[in-house]
Design an enzyme around this catalytic site. Structure first.
Site, short mmCIF file in Angstrom:
data_model
loop_
_atom_site.label_atom_id
_atom_site.label_comp_id
_atom_site.label_asym_id
_atom_site.label_seq_id
_atom_site.Cartn_x
_atom_site.Cartn_y
_atom_site.Cartn_z
N ARG A 65 0.85 -1.19 0.00
CA ARG A 65 0.00 0.00 0.00
C ARG A 65 0.88 1.23 0.00
O ARG A 65 2.10 1.13 0.16
CB ARG A 65 -1.00 0.00 1.17
CG ARG A 65 -0.52 -0.60 2.45
CD ARG A 65 0.01 0.28 3.57
NE ARG A 65 -0.17 1.67 3.49
CZ ARG A 65 0.83 2.54 3.68
NH1 ARG A 65 2.06 2.13 3.95
NH2 ARG A 65 0.63 3.81 3.61
N GLY A 66 0.24 2.40 -0.18
CA GLY A 66 1.01 3.63 -0.34
C GLY A 66 1.19 3.87 -1.83
O GLY A 66 1.58 2.94 -2.56
N ALA A 67 0.91 5.11 -2.28
CA ALA A 67 0.82 5.37 -3.72
C ALA A 67 2.08 4.96 -4.51
O ALA A 67 1.96 4.20 -5.49
CB ALA A 67 0.49 6.85 -3.93
N ARG A 102 -6.92 -0.58 -7.26
CA ARG A 102 -7.19 0.53 -6.33
C ARG A 102 -7.36 1.80 -7.15
O ARG A 102 -6.51 2.12 -7.98
CB ARG A 102 -6.06 0.68 -5.28
CG ARG A 102 -6.09 -0.46 -4.26
CD ARG A 102 -5.33 -0.12 -3.00
NE ARG A 102 -6.07 0.76 -2.13
CZ ARG A 102 -5.52 1.37 -1.07
NH1 ARG A 102 -4.24 1.19 -0.79
NH2 ARG A 102 -6.24 2.15 -0.29
N GLN A 207 -2.73 3.04 9.74
CA GLN A 207 -1.40 3.03 9.13
C GLN A 207 -0.40 3.85 9.94
O GLN A 207 0.79 3.57 9.94
CB GLN A 207 -1.45 3.59 7.69
CG GLN A 207 -2.15 2.69 6.69
CD GLN A 207 -3.61 3.04 6.54
OE1 GLN A 207 -4.26 3.49 7.49
NE2 GLN A 207 -4.17 2.82 5.36
N ASP A 248 -1.95 10.83 -2.72
CA ASP A 248 -2.29 9.74 -3.64
C ASP A 248 -2.59 10.25 -5.04
O ASP A 248 -2.45 9.53 -6.01
CB ASP A 248 -3.49 8.95 -3.11
CG ASP A 248 -3.06 8.13 -1.90
OD1 ASP A 248 -3.06 8.69 -0.78
OD2 ASP A 248 -2.67 6.97 -2.09
N ASN A 258 -5.34 12.49 -0.14
CA ASN A 258 -4.50 11.65 0.74
C ASN A 258 -5.45 10.91 1.69
O ASN A 258 -6.68 11.09 1.64
CB ASN A 258 -3.48 12.50 1.49
CG ASN A 258 -2.41 11.66 2.17
OD1 ASN A 258 -1.84 10.76 1.57
ND2 ASN A 258 -2.15 11.92 3.45
N LYS A 259 -4.90 10.12 2.55
CA LYS A 259 -5.68 9.29 3.47
C LYS A 259 -6.76 10.10 4.19
O LYS A 259 -6.53 11.24 4.59
CB LYS A 259 -4.72 8.65 4.48
CG LYS A 259 -5.32 7.73 5.50
CD LYS A 259 -6.20 6.65 4.92
CE LYS A 259 -5.51 5.82 3.85
NZ LYS A 259 -6.49 4.99 3.07
#
Ligand code: MRU
Length: 354
Positions: A65-67, A102, A207, A248, A258-259
């Protein structure tokens, strides 16, 4: 100055005997090895992803995970499919499939688009496989170099002895290594060991608690865990000097997804006159969309909200919505830290041409 991270999140392993292939020839076979982030912080374990379908699942279930990390995973995934499929049209369909794993992080689309270019440029199936594999490794290696540049540009805006608030994990584990927001932290800490981090827990998937605190502790950088609702409290007390988060997808006007929860932090930072920076590679910029309104926001499973560690924490009948990301408007962003320097949100597309 770069402070190396001990973490290697995702890398391509060449192992001709172990990787499945239906293609003849000598092109090196391989697989993708990655930290299984669903197990953190309980276990720090690598998992080997050996097929394109397994890569789709790894991205969707957030093993990776993570862009930037999922961008590299997507590039690896296309190379894995090329070990199984020789028909170009079929391979291009698999690119579309992988891209759908995603929706918000544009780095996935960006990396797969590069692999599509490799497929379309032609050659025998063996030549295409070799080129896809080489391109995946190139993207993987460039990611670390890009993060170190982001880190070094960002370190220049970190005051001496600063406490940096971050949300989610934009660290080594969200990239191939080093990190974007945490890359800034690493570079700042290398220059000034009195720098420290406050990490938001980042509900619902935690996270911040599970991943950011783990990687900073592993690298010896002081970190304090807070819950998401506490940020304004510490800002009011003068305990936060700046905010640095990842992204992201950044729209042409500088709005940044973003998150979920990042937007709240940005509003609180504005109210308290605290600089709010976004740190991201230029592969996170989607110049094709004018504003954040057009960024697709992933809706994730309701269980992420209703359950913690497998146990229900609410009335089972309750209504739930669970958007994975939010969009911080450009006007709340002090600057976007990239591998080419720090830019005003409004300058972000012109910076790509530099
Ligand atoms: O859902 P996740 O864990 O993939 O979300 C990650 C983030 O929102 C990160 O901040 C973002 O991808 C930037 S990572 C350098």
């Amino acid at each position: 100055m770069a402070l190396e991270s001990k973490i290697k999140t995702i890398f391509w392993e060449v192992n001709e005997a172990d990787a499945p292939s239906t293609l003849p020839g000598e092109a090196a076979r391989g697989f993708s090895r990655m930290v299984d982030q669903t197990l953190l912080p309980y276990e720090y374990k690598y998992v080997d992803i050996k097929t394109g379908d397994a890569m789709y699942d790894a991205i969707q279930t957030m093993i990776v995970r993570g862009a930037p990390a999922i961008g590299v995973a997507g590039a690896h995934g296309v190379a894995l499919y090329a070990q199984e499929i020789s028909d170009k049209a079929e391979l291009l369909k698999k690119c579309d499939y992988l891209e759908s794993s995603r929706p918000t992080a544009v780095n996935l689309r960006w990396a797969i688009e590069q692999q599509r270019g490799v497929i379309k440029s032609g050659g025998t199936p063996e030549e295409i496989l070799t080129a896809l594999r080489e391109n995946a490794i190139k993207l993987q290696e460039e990611d670390i170099a890009i993060n170190k540049k982001i880190g070094d540009f960002g370190a220049a805006v970190v005051p001496k002895g600063a406490t940096i608030l971050t949300h989610c994990n934009a660290g080594a584990l969200a990239t191939v290594g080093y990190g974007t927001a945490l890359g800034v932290v690493r570079s700042a800490f290398a220059n000034d060991p009195t720098v420290q981090v406050f990490a938001d827990e980042t509900r619902p998937r935690q996270q911040g608690a599970r991943i950011t605190t783990l990687e900073l502790v592993m690298d010896g950088i002081p970190v304090t865990l807070i819950t998401d609702g506490m940020c304004s409290y510490f800002m009011k007390k003068g305990m936060i000097d700046l905010v640095v988060v990842g992204a992201d997808r950044i729209a042409a006007n500088g709005d940044a997804a973003n998150k979920i929860g990042t937007y709240t932090v940005a509003i609180a930072a504005k109210y308290h006159n605290i600089p709010f920076y976004v740190a991201a590679p230029l592969s996170t910029v989607d110049a094709s969309i004018k504003s954040g309104e057009q960024i697709p926001i992933e809706e994730r499973s309701h269980e992420e909200v209703t359950h913690i560690n497998g146990k229900i924490v609410c009335a089972p009948e309750v209504n739930v919505i669970n958007p994975g990301f939010d969009v911080t408007p450009a006007e709340l962003i002090t600057g976007i830290i990239t591998e080419k320097g720090i830019f005003q949100p409004s300058e972000i597309t012109s910076s790509m041409a530099l």
